[in-house]
Design a protein around this motif. Structure first.
Motif, PDB file in Angstrom:
ATOM      1  N   LYS A   1       0.833  -1.205   0.000  1.00  0.00           N
ATOM      2  CA  LYS A   1       0.000   0.000   0.000  1.00  0.00           C
ATOM      3  C   LYS A   1       0.869   1.257   0.000  1.00  0.00           C
ATOM      4  O   LYS A   1       0.605   2.212  -0.739  1.00  0.00           O
ATOM      5  CB  LYS A   1      -0.921  -0.009   1.220  1.00  0.00           C
ATOM      6  CG  LYS A   1      -1.908   1.143   1.242  1.00  0.00           C
ATOM      7  CD  LYS A   1      -2.823   1.091   2.457  1.00  0.00           C
ATOM      8  CE  LYS A   1      -2.089   1.495   3.696  1.00  0.00           C
ATOM      9  NZ  LYS A   1      -2.997   1.690   4.845  1.00  0.00           N
TER      10      LYS A   1
ATOM     11  N   LEU B   1       2.772   1.692  -3.489  1.00  0.00           N
ATOM     12  CA  LEU B   1       1.975   2.084  -4.664  1.00  0.00           C
ATOM     13  C   LEU B   1       0.922   3.098  -4.226  1.00  0.00           C
ATOM     14  O   LEU B   1      -0.198   2.737  -3.876  1.00  0.00           O
ATOM     15  CB  LEU B   1       1.315   0.848  -5.287  1.00  0.00           C
ATOM     16  CG  LEU B   1       2.278  -0.214  -5.839  1.00  0.00           C
ATOM     17  CD1 LEU B   1       1.508  -1.480  -6.208  1.00  0.00           C
ATOM     18  CD2 LEU B   1       3.026   0.335  -7.048  1.00  0.00           C
ATOM     19  N   PRO B   2       1.295   4.370  -4.216  1.00  0.00           N
ATOM     20  CA  PRO B   2       0.415   5.408  -3.649  1.00  0.00           C
ATOM     21  C   PRO B   2      -0.712   5.854  -4.593  1.00  0.00           C
ATOM     22  O   PRO B   2      -0.803   7.026  -4.973  1.00  0.00           O
ATOM     23  CB  PRO B   2       1.388   6.560  -3.372  1.00  0.00           C
ATOM     24  CG  PRO B   2       2.443   6.408  -4.411  1.00  0.00           C
ATOM     25  CD  PRO B   2       2.577   4.932  -4.664  1.00  0.00           C
ATOM     26  N   PHE B   3      -1.559   4.903  -4.970  1.00  0.00           N
ATOM     27  CA  PHE B   3      -2.722   5.217  -5.799  1.00  0.00           C
ATOM     28  C   PHE B   3      -3.977   5.060  -4.950  1.00  0.00           C
ATOM     29  O   PHE B   3      -4.132   4.053  -4.254  1.00  0.00           O
ATOM     30  CB  PHE B   3      -2.776   4.313  -7.030  1.00  0.00           C
ATOM     31  CG  PHE B   3      -1.514   4.329  -7.846  1.00  0.00           C
ATOM     32  CD1 PHE B   3      -1.140   5.471  -8.542  1.00  0.00           C
ATOM     33  CD2 PHE B   3      -0.681   3.212  -7.900  1.00  0.00           C
ATOM     34  CE1 PHE B   3       0.027   5.491  -9.292  1.00  0.00           C
ATOM     35  CE2 PHE B   3       0.486   3.226  -8.643  1.00  0.00           C
ATOM     36  CZ  PHE B   3       0.844   4.377  -9.345  1.00  0.00           C
ATOM     37  N   ALA B   4      -4.870   6.028  -5.037  1.00  0.00           N
ATOM     38  CA  ALA B   4      -6.015   6.075  -4.126  1.00  0.00           C
ATOM     39  C   ALA B   4      -6.848   4.791  -4.157  1.00  0.00           C
ATOM     40  O   ALA B   4      -7.181   4.228  -3.107  1.00  0.00           O
ATOM     41  CB  ALA B   4      -6.889   7.281  -4.459  1.00  0.00           C
ATOM     42  N   ARG B   5      -7.193   4.311  -5.362  1.00  0.00           N
ATOM     43  CA  ARG B   5      -8.032   3.108  -5.461  1.00  0.00           C
ATOM     44  C   ARG B   5      -7.306   1.883  -4.919  1.00  0.00           C
ATOM     45  O   ARG B   5      -7.903   1.036  -4.247  1.00  0.00           O
ATOM     46  CB  ARG B   5      -8.449   2.878  -6.910  1.00  0.00           C
ATOM     47  CG  ARG B   5      -9.478   3.887  -7.415  1.00  0.00           C
ATOM     48  CD  ARG B   5      -9.962   3.511  -8.806  1.00  0.00           C
ATOM     49  NE  ARG B   5     -10.960   4.458  -9.289  1.00  0.00           N
ATOM     50  CZ  ARG B   5     -11.548   4.369 -10.468  1.00  0.00           C
ATOM     51  NH1 ARG B   5     -11.236   3.364 -11.289  1.00  0.00           N
ATOM     52  NH2 ARG B   5     -12.441   5.263 -10.843  1.00  0.00           N
ATOM     53  N   TRP B   6      -6.016   1.774  -5.240  1.00  0.00           N
ATOM     54  CA  TRP B   6      -5.230   0.649  -4.757  1.00  0.00           C
ATOM     55  C   TRP B   6      -5.128   0.672  -3.229  1.00  0.00           C
ATOM     56  O   TRP B   6      -5.269  -0.356  -2.564  1.00  0.00           O
ATOM     57  CB  TRP B   6      -3.839   0.686  -5.379  1.00  0.00           C
ATOM     58  CG  TRP B   6      -2.849  -0.242  -4.742  1.00  0.00           C
ATOM     59  CD1 TRP B   6      -1.771   0.098  -3.997  1.00  0.00           C
ATOM     60  CD2 TRP B   6      -2.858  -1.680  -4.798  1.00  0.00           C
ATOM     61  NE1 TRP B   6      -1.096  -1.021  -3.575  1.00  0.00           N
ATOM     62  CE2 TRP B   6      -1.740  -2.134  -4.061  1.00  0.00           C
ATOM     63  CE3 TRP B   6      -3.695  -2.616  -5.396  1.00  0.00           C
ATOM     64  CZ2 TRP B   6      -1.445  -3.478  -3.899  1.00  0.00           C
ATOM     65  CZ3 TRP B   6      -3.404  -3.970  -5.237  1.00  0.00           C
ATOM     66  CH2 TRP B   6      -2.292  -4.382  -4.498  1.00  0.00           C
ATOM     67  N   GLN B   7      -4.904   1.860  -2.663  1.00  0.00           N
ATOM     68  CA  GLN B   7      -4.788   1.970  -1.215  1.00  0.00           C
ATOM     69  C   GLN B   7      -6.118   1.656  -0.533  1.00  0.00           C
ATOM     70  O   GLN B   7      -6.148   1.032   0.532  1.00  0.00           O
ATOM     71  CB  GLN B   7      -4.297   3.364  -0.829  1.00  0.00           C
ATOM     72  CG  GLN B   7      -2.845   3.598  -1.250  1.00  0.00           C
ATOM     73  CD  GLN B   7      -2.280   4.897  -0.742  1.00  0.00           C
ATOM     74  OE1 GLN B   7      -3.011   5.856  -0.508  1.00  0.00           O
ATOM     75  NE2 GLN B   7      -0.975   4.952  -0.565  1.00  0.00           N
TER      76      GLN B   7
END
Length: 297
Positions: free
Chosen positions: A34, A37-43
């Motif tokens: 998490k 990979l600081p992407f909103a959906r992924w987090q």
């Protein structure tokens, strides 16, 4: 019988440790993915998986407590709870057993429980890492003396609370606050000169800051009262099966808009908020007195 009790305590403790070890590695791996990979959906997806793993851990622990321990839970007020609601939970605090009890009772019935933790608890073996990965807020409280020596610390507590609560605004959550700030002991009770019969004095500031930081998103307060009819147990008392009965009363209270305001700067709001908390605490104290009286009859 004493030997059997101690053996039961060892088994319960080993199960806690083994289940924690089993879940800690996937939790830490997900947490690192998490962060990496600081992407909103992924987090957001990682957060759901993390909460699911934590809930699985709590469910497994609840099951072995139910199967192996003789403790009877007398619970009132479990109706009309929802996993889609944002809750603020307050409870009286007497023992580490309180936390095991809350996790055991509420897991799967309401959104995942988040505790505000002292900064030093991040160093607890295994659990400190898990709490960090699960984004439990770690708070560093500053005393009046520390602020007097270093005025730049003024307001840092509030800012920490705001930042911690920002993470809770997008998915349903239950935030737990032990208003007494510490576990009840007779020595602390005498030192505080508490006006209540069975409780320490409540600290309203943390609750006010949390409600303000969530900006109205916490709609309902779960007022939980825990009573141990045989006296306050230690963890080992509980793990060894020495606790026969625990009584828990749950009351849902709407959180009105009037409870959201500037606790630090608005003296009138602060006085009103403290009055509301004191009334809440007086009702809890009366309820514990009633529980004790009923148990004595």
């Amino acid at each position: 019988m004493s030997m059997f009790r101690h053996l039961l305590g060892v088994v319960i403790t080993l199960l806690f440790v083994l289940l924690t070890c089993a879940v800690i590695l996937p939790i830490l791996m997900l947490a690192l993915l998490k962060v990496g990979l600081p992407f909103a959906r992924w987090q957001a997806l990682c957060n759901r998986w993390l909460d699911w793993l934590a809930s699985l851990w709590m469910d497994a622990n609840a099951r072995h407590q139910q199967l192996l321990l003789p403790t009877q839970l007398e619970i009132e007020g479990l109706d009309n709870l929802s996993k889609q609601e944002w809750y603020m939970m307050v409870a009286n605090h007497q023992s580490w057993v309180d936390i095991l009890l809350l996790l055991r009772i509420f897991n799967g019935r309401i959104p995942y429980l988040k505790f505000f933790l002292k900064q030093s608890l991040i160093w607890v073996p295994l659990l400190g890492l898990a709490w960090w990965a699960l984004e439990f807020p770690f708070m560093r409280r500053h005393t009046k003396e520390q602020i007097a020596r270093d005025p730049s610390l003024q307001g840092k507590d509030i800012e920490q609370t705001r930042k911690a609560c920002e993470k809770f605004r997008y998915n349903p959550v239950t935030i737990i606050n032990f208003l007494e700030g510490t576990r009840f002991t007779t020595a602390k009770y005498v030192q505080q000169k508490s006006i209540y019969r069975h409780l320490l004095m409540p600290k309203a500031g943390g609750l006010a800051f949390t409600l303000a930081a969530m900006n109205g998103q916490l709609h309902r307060l779960l007022d939980v009262t825990i009573h141990y009819p045989e006296g306050i147990p230690t963890y080992w008392d509980y793990a060894c099966g020495r606790v026969k009965t625990i009584q828990v009363h749950i009351r849902q209270v709407p959180i009105p808009a009037e409870l959201i305001g500037d606790y630090t700067e608005d003296a009138e709001f602060r006085a009103g908020f403290q009055l509301w908390v004191n009334q809440l605490w007086q009702r809890k104290d009366d309820l514990i007195e009633s529980m004790k009286s009923t148990g004595a009859n």
